[in-house]
Design a protein around this motif. Structure first.
Motif, PDB file in Angstrom:
ATOM      1  N   ARG A   1      13.585  38.743  -5.913  1.00  0.00           N
ATOM      2  CA  ARG A   1      13.145  37.399  -6.276  1.00  0.00           C
ATOM      3  C   ARG A   1      11.833  37.074  -5.551  1.00  0.00           C
ATOM      4  NH1 ARG A   1      16.110  32.348  -7.813  1.00  0.00           N
ATOM      5  NH2 ARG A   1      17.663  33.905  -8.310  1.00  0.00           N
ATOM      6  N   GLY A   2      11.748  37.452  -4.283  1.00  0.00           N
ATOM      7  CA  GLY A   2      10.506  37.233  -3.533  1.00  0.00           C
ATOM      8  C   GLY A   2       9.357  38.029  -4.114  1.00  0.00           C
ATOM      9  N   TYR A   3       9.647  39.236  -4.575  1.00  0.00           N
ATOM     10  CA  TYR A   3       8.623  40.059  -5.215  1.00  0.00           C
ATOM     11  C   TYR A   3       8.126  39.387  -6.488  1.00  0.00           C
ATOM     12  CZ  TYR A   3       6.517  43.900  -7.799  1.00  0.00           C
ATOM     13  OH  TYR A   3       5.660  44.679  -8.533  1.00  0.00           O
ATOM     14  N   ALA A   4       9.054  38.867  -7.291  1.00  0.00           N
ATOM     15  CA  ALA A   4       8.683  38.189  -8.535  1.00  0.00           C
ATOM     16  C   ALA A   4       7.842  36.947  -8.238  1.00  0.00           C
ATOM     17  CB  ALA A   4       9.938  37.816  -9.322  1.00  0.00           C
ATOM     18  N   GLU A   5       8.183  36.227  -7.159  1.00  0.00           N
ATOM     19  CA  GLU A   5       7.396  35.055  -6.779  1.00  0.00           C
ATOM     20  C   GLU A   5       5.987  35.467  -6.366  1.00  0.00           C
ATOM     21  OE1 GLU A   5       9.651  33.061  -3.775  1.00  0.00           O
ATOM     22  OE2 GLU A   5      11.207  32.438  -5.189  1.00  0.00           O
ATOM     23  N   ARG A   6       5.870  36.589  -5.635  1.00  0.00           N
ATOM     24  CA  ARG A   6       4.547  37.080  -5.242  1.00  0.00           C
ATOM     25  C   ARG A   6       3.730  37.448  -6.470  1.00  0.00           C
ATOM     26  NH1 ARG A   6       7.522  39.460  -1.218  1.00  0.00           N
ATOM     27  NH2 ARG A   6       7.521  41.488  -2.191  1.00  0.00           N
ATOM     28  N   GLU A   7       4.379  38.025  -7.480  1.00  0.00           N
ATOM     29  CA  GLU A   7       3.667  38.357  -8.713  1.00  0.00           C
ATOM     30  C   GLU A   7       3.153  37.085  -9.379  1.00  0.00           C
ATOM     31  OE1 GLU A   7       2.579  41.257 -10.133  1.00  0.00           O
ATOM     32  OE2 GLU A   7       3.178  41.947  -8.151  1.00  0.00           O
ATOM     33  N   GLY A   8       3.965  36.019  -9.339  1.00  0.00           N
ATOM     34  CA  GLY A   8       3.524  34.733  -9.877  1.00  0.00           C
ATOM     35  C   GLY A   8       2.319  34.199  -9.122  1.00  0.00           C
ATOM     36  N   ARG A   9       2.312  34.373  -7.812  1.00  0.00           N
ATOM     37  CA  ARG A   9       1.179  33.941  -6.995  1.00  0.00           C
ATOM     38  C   ARG A   9      -0.073  34.728  -7.351  1.00  0.00           C
ATOM     39  NH1 ARG A   9       4.902  34.368  -2.072  1.00  0.00           N
ATOM     40  NH2 ARG A   9       5.934  32.361  -2.099  1.00  0.00           N
ATOM     41  N   ARG A  10       0.102  36.029  -7.554  1.00  0.00           N
ATOM     42  CA  ARG A  10      -1.048  36.845  -7.939  1.00  0.00           C
ATOM     43  C   ARG A  10      -1.629  36.362  -9.260  1.00  0.00           C
ATOM     44  NH1 ARG A  10       2.199  41.549  -6.010  1.00  0.00           N
ATOM     45  NH2 ARG A  10       1.300  42.097  -4.018  1.00  0.00           N
ATOM     46  N   GLN A  11      -0.749  36.001 -10.191  1.00  0.00           N
ATOM     47  CA  GLN A  11      -1.211  35.502 -11.489  1.00  0.00           C
ATOM     48  C   GLN A  11      -1.961  34.181 -11.318  1.00  0.00           C
ATOM     49  OE1 GLN A  11      -1.227  37.160 -14.271  1.00  0.00           O
ATOM     50  NE2 GLN A  11      -2.098  35.524 -15.457  1.00  0.00           N
TER      51      GLN A  11
ATOM     52  N   LEU B   1      -0.151  31.648   3.331  1.00  0.00           N
ATOM     53  CA  LEU B   1      -0.491  31.574   1.915  1.00  0.00           C
ATOM     54  C   LEU B   1      -0.993  30.171   1.562  1.00  0.00           C
ATOM     55  CD1 LEU B   1      -0.500  33.392  -0.556  1.00  0.00           C
ATOM     56  CD2 LEU B   1       1.796  32.595  -1.061  1.00  0.00           C
ATOM     57  N   GLU B   2      -0.383  29.170   2.157  1.00  0.00           N
ATOM     58  CA  GLU B   2      -0.817  27.787   1.946  1.00  0.00           C
ATOM     59  C   GLU B   2      -2.263  27.610   2.400  1.00  0.00           C
ATOM     60  OE1 GLU B   2      -0.431  23.880   0.724  1.00  0.00           O
ATOM     61  OE2 GLU B   2       1.154  25.390   0.575  1.00  0.00           O
ATOM     62  N   GLN B   3      -2.615  28.215   3.532  1.00  0.00           N
ATOM     63  CA  GLN B   3      -3.989  28.117   4.029  1.00  0.00           C
ATOM     64  C   GLN B   3      -4.969  28.822   3.083  1.00  0.00           C
ATOM     65  OE1 GLN B   3      -4.410  29.176   8.191  1.00  0.00           O
ATOM     66  NE2 GLN B   3      -2.391  28.324   8.633  1.00  0.00           N
ATOM     67  N   ILE B   4      -4.543  29.936   2.515  1.00  0.00           N
ATOM     68  CA  ILE B   4      -5.389  30.649   1.549  1.00  0.00           C
ATOM     69  C   ILE B   4      -5.607  29.775   0.320  1.00  0.00           C
ATOM     70  CG2 ILE B   4      -5.518  32.631  -0.014  1.00  0.00           C
ATOM     71  CD1 ILE B   4      -3.964  34.207   2.178  1.00  0.00           C
TER      72      ILE B   4
END
Length: 154
Positions: A19-29, A103-106
């Motif tokens: 699930r965390g991996y899928a969320e990271r993919e969403g962030r990349r998008q 990630l928030e800072q980025i």
């Protein structure tokens, strides 16, 4: 009636942390979409600078033509740096992962870059050609700070 599980639901139930991996993919998008928006704005600015170059060529003003051509080159380089800068998520098999607070800072840095690009677009569209290099340098400095921040956590 239960819906049939798709392949991603099955994988998610079998692999801890998926699930965390899928969320990271969403962030990349999201990062990709934001980057494309900034690049689009800067490309519009480059088009406006090209118009200024053409105008100064017609008016036989070689000094201003050279100034705007140098500015256009700087902007083109900046646009390429944004297009190919590191994403705001660490690799799947990386030893270090970017934490939520980092990630928030980025994202805050990304938002500032977007806002500056939008201001620059407005600046150039208003035919305000006083010094087009200042906004270009400002956006470049923000991008360098963002990329340095990411390097610290990769």
């Amino acid at each position: 009636m239960d819906r049939k599980k798709n392949i991603f639901d099955k994988i998610g139930s079998l692999i801890p942390g998926y699930r965390g991996y899928a969320e990271r993919e969403g962030r990349r998008q999201c990062d990709k979409l934001l980057r494309e928006q900034v690049v689009s704005m800067l490309e519009q600015c480059e088009t406006a600078i090209n118009a200024l170059i053409d105008e100064n060529i017609k008016n036989r003003n070689p000094e201003k033509t050279k100034f705007f051509e140098d500015s256009r080159k700087r902007l083109n380089t900046l646009t390429a740096k944004i297009k190919f800068s590191p994403y705001g998520a660490s690799a799947f098999f990386s030893n270090s992962q970017i934490k939520e607070s980092e990630l928030e800072q980025i994202y805050e840095k990304d938002l500032e870059i977007l806002e500056r690009a939008n201001s620059f677009k407005q600046f150039i569209e208003d035919k305000n050609s006083a010094d087009v290099n200042l906004p270009i340098e400002g956006i470049g400095a923000l991008l360098d700070a963002r990329n340095q921040f990411i390097k610290e956590y990769k």
